[in-house]
Enzyme design. Structure first.
Site, PDB file in Angstrom:
ATOM      1  N   ASP A 171       1.847   2.824   2.483  1.00 38.61           N
ATOM      2  CA  ASP A 171       0.500   2.296   2.273  1.00 38.61           C
ATOM      3  C   ASP A 171       0.531   0.954   1.566  1.00 38.61           C
ATOM      4  O   ASP A 171       1.565   0.517   1.036  1.00 38.61           O
ATOM      5  CB  ASP A 171      -0.336   3.289   1.469  1.00 38.61           C
ATOM      6  N   GLU A 209       0.951   5.998  -2.290  1.00 40.35           N
ATOM      7  CA  GLU A 209       1.596   5.588  -3.543  1.00 40.35           C
ATOM      8  C   GLU A 209       0.692   4.665  -4.345  1.00 40.35           C
ATOM      9  O   GLU A 209       0.702   4.692  -5.578  1.00 40.35           O
ATOM     10  CB  GLU A 209       2.936   4.904  -3.231  1.00 40.35           C
TER      11      GLU A 209
END
Length: 390
Positions: free
Chosen positions: A83, A145
């Site tokens: 991400d 994350e």
């Protein structure tokens, strides 16, 4: 093994950057990482890896990928997150979702943090002969994350990750990182009673109670900093920052409710759950004494501090291969989750953290070939040679 192929690297990174995978606590920004995970799985399958795409429980549209090649009870894990943070395209000089090259740099959202790590891994494994592996090589891509770390938490909760060594490829200019600080973000809400300011007996001031809460937190910070110090960090003590406060609605009304947000950055040897218990214990007497409610809640589940012994096999090998001494960083990563699963862990990858989380993010091309060569040599050392048990 063949030489580093920059055009191949750029092709992979171009496709990853083009697939937006923002994770964010703000629902309007948060999006799935499925297409990034599927691209990585397809590429790794072509390289002979067996791939598992795992939905993250209770997080629709979020997935982890675990790919492996070779067999054995140890092995080397290359781990990264799929991400990125949100972006403001108006502040970019180029399209953030289109990889562009200028002056020896590759620009794009996630180019450094940290989609750029995966093409480096793909370059490192492109000519891998599975028949020569004594231990497996694994690649992990996680979800979220940049927000909740739900992917790494799900992996840790499931357990059973059969690897001995983990490389978390956050951008460190390939400097081995053997420790970083932890972080927790908390909210304190004081619920008093509003009333006319002409008579204090008509209400119960949440602002005055919050003043006492803030004083207690500052005294707690001083106590922590006296008891915990680590000269391996640029800021050698734990920090507690009172970040923002909101309360009241007028000068002539007793404040009925007030909320404070703060963060605490801990050093190795401290544990977030214990810190929360201690802080909660400090607030309870204030609530009882002032006869009002104080609600202590978590804004972000947090990450514990990370520490890997500098004398461990992994850290010594990384220092030898890179020619750089292991050091510390202030930012937090997924490394504690792998360390808690029993893996020797290092944070090390191409790119600079200075480029992360900002417009016009880029990765320097001249860092890429040395990074790939280091990853290849790690595979040779930990997966093709006989290495001692961790």
């Amino acid at each position: 093994m063949s030489r580093f192929d920059l055009n191949r690297y750029k092709s992979f990174l171009h496709q990853l950057v083009a697939e937006p995978s923002v994770s964010c606590a703000v629902p309007s920004w948060d999006m799935s990482n499925q297409k990034v995970i599927e691209r990585l799985a397809n590429w790794l399958t072509e390289h002979g890896f067996e791939c598992q795409i795992m939905p993250v429980p209770d997080h629709p549209g979020k997935f982890n990928l675990l790919a492996s090649i070779g067999a054995g009870d140890g092995g080397l894990l290359f781990a990264g997150h799929s991400d990125t943070v949100p972006y403001d395209e108006h502040l970019w000089q180029t399209d953030p979702l289109t990889l562009s090259e200028k002056d020896g740099r590759l620009y794009g959202l996630g180019a450094t943090d940290m989609k750029g790590f995966f093409p480096a891994v793909l370059e490192a494994v492109k000519d891998l002969d599975a028949g020569k592996l004594k231990q497996p090589v694994m690649v992990l891509a996680t979800a979220d994350e940049e927000s909740s770390m739900s992917g790494a938490r799900a992996l840790a909760a499931a357990g059973g990750l059969k690897a001995r060594y983990a490389v978390v490829g956050e951008p460190t200019k390939m400097t081995p990182i053997h420790m970083h600080k932890g972080i927790l973000m908390e909210a304190v809400r004081v619920k008093g009673a509003a009333g006319h300011s002409s008579n204090p007996a008509l209400g119960n001031s949440a602002l005055e109670a919050m003043h006492e809460v803030m004083g207690e937190l500052i005294r707690y910070r001083q106590d922590l900093q006296q008891r915990h110090q680590n000269p391996g960090f640029a800021v050698s003590i734990p920090t507690l920052n009172l970040g923002c406060i909101h309360g009241g609605d007028g000068a002539n009304r007793i404040c009925g409710e007030c909320e404070l947000h703060f963060d605490l950055r801990s050093i190795p040897g401290m544990h977030n759950d214990q810190l929360r218990e201690q802080i909660s214990g400090l607030l309870t007497p204030i609530a009882e004494r002032r006869q009002l409610d104080i609600v202590f809640s978590t804004l972000f589940e947090g990450v514990d501090p990370f520490h890997q012994d500098k004398n461990s096999e992994l850290i010594r090998t990384c220092e030898r291969l890179t020619g750089q001494e292991a050091t510390s960083v202030a930012f937090a990563t997924e490394a504690p989750f792998f360390r808690d699963l029993g893996l020797q862990t290092v944070v090390m990858g191409p790119g600079s953290i200075d480029q992360a989380h900002q417009s016009n993010e880029y990765i320097d091309i001249n860092q890429l070939e040395p990074a790939v060569e280091t990853l290849r040599r790690m595979i040779e050392h930990f997966c093709m040679e006989e290495t001692p048990p961790a």
